[in-house]
Design a protein around this motif. Sequence first.
Motif, PDB file in Angstrom:
ATOM      1  N   ILE A   1      19.136 -15.868   3.802  1.00 56.98           N
ATOM      2  CA  ILE A   1      19.304 -17.077   2.985  1.00 56.98           C
ATOM      3  C   ILE A   1      20.597 -17.034   2.188  1.00 56.98           C
TER       4      ILE A   1
ATOM      5  N   VAL B   1      24.578 -20.154   5.818  1.00 59.90           N
ATOM      6  CA  VAL B   1      23.304 -20.825   5.586  1.00 59.90           C
ATOM      7  C   VAL B   1      23.364 -21.644   4.309  1.00 59.90           C
ATOM      8  N   VAL B   2      23.937 -21.087   3.271  1.00 61.70           N
ATOM      9  CA  VAL B   2      24.049 -21.815   2.009  1.00 61.70           C
ATOM     10  C   VAL B   2      24.951 -23.038   2.183  1.00 61.70           C
TER      11      VAL B   2
ATOM     12  N   ALA C   1      23.003 -25.707   4.033  1.00 58.14           N
ATOM     13  CA  ALA C   1      22.017 -26.359   3.170  1.00 58.14           C
ATOM     14  C   ALA C   1      22.683 -27.346   2.226  1.00 58.14           C
TER      15      ALA C   1
ATOM     16  N   VAL D   1      22.092 -31.513   2.157  1.00 58.63           N
ATOM     17  CA  VAL D   1      21.699 -32.241   0.947  1.00 58.63           C
ATOM     18  C   VAL D   1      22.734 -33.310   0.604  1.00 58.63           C
TER      19      VAL D   1
END
Length: 125
Positions: A9, A14-15, A18, A22
């Motif tokens: 994560i 991955v960050v 994400a 959003v």
Amino acid sequence: MLKGFRDFITRGNVVDLAVGIVIGAAFGAVINQFTQSFLEPLIKVLTGGNEVGGIFKINGVPFDYGAFINAVITFLLTALALYFFVVVPVNRMNERRARAGKLAPEEMSDEVRLLTEIRDGISRR
């Protein structure tokens, strides 16, 4: 097991993904609201100004071409905005990183230059 999940994560990709999802969802909501608030009424005005502007019927079956035009405009606005606000800056950043990696080698110090000359002189013999 939890350590592996935490490592997964907290990886940069991955960050970034994400955050991109959003922001993309929020931006999509803004574009959808723009088309509903401004473009739909404009299409209704241009197609006759009545409440059901952008719709025609064949044998009693409605064809809502106004909604299709809205969807196309929403797609184009979203694609243009993502291109100019995401793709272009990321490409520029990648070009800068590539240029930074290809910097000229540092100037040799006098000691290193002298040792190189001695080495080259010995190897010629």
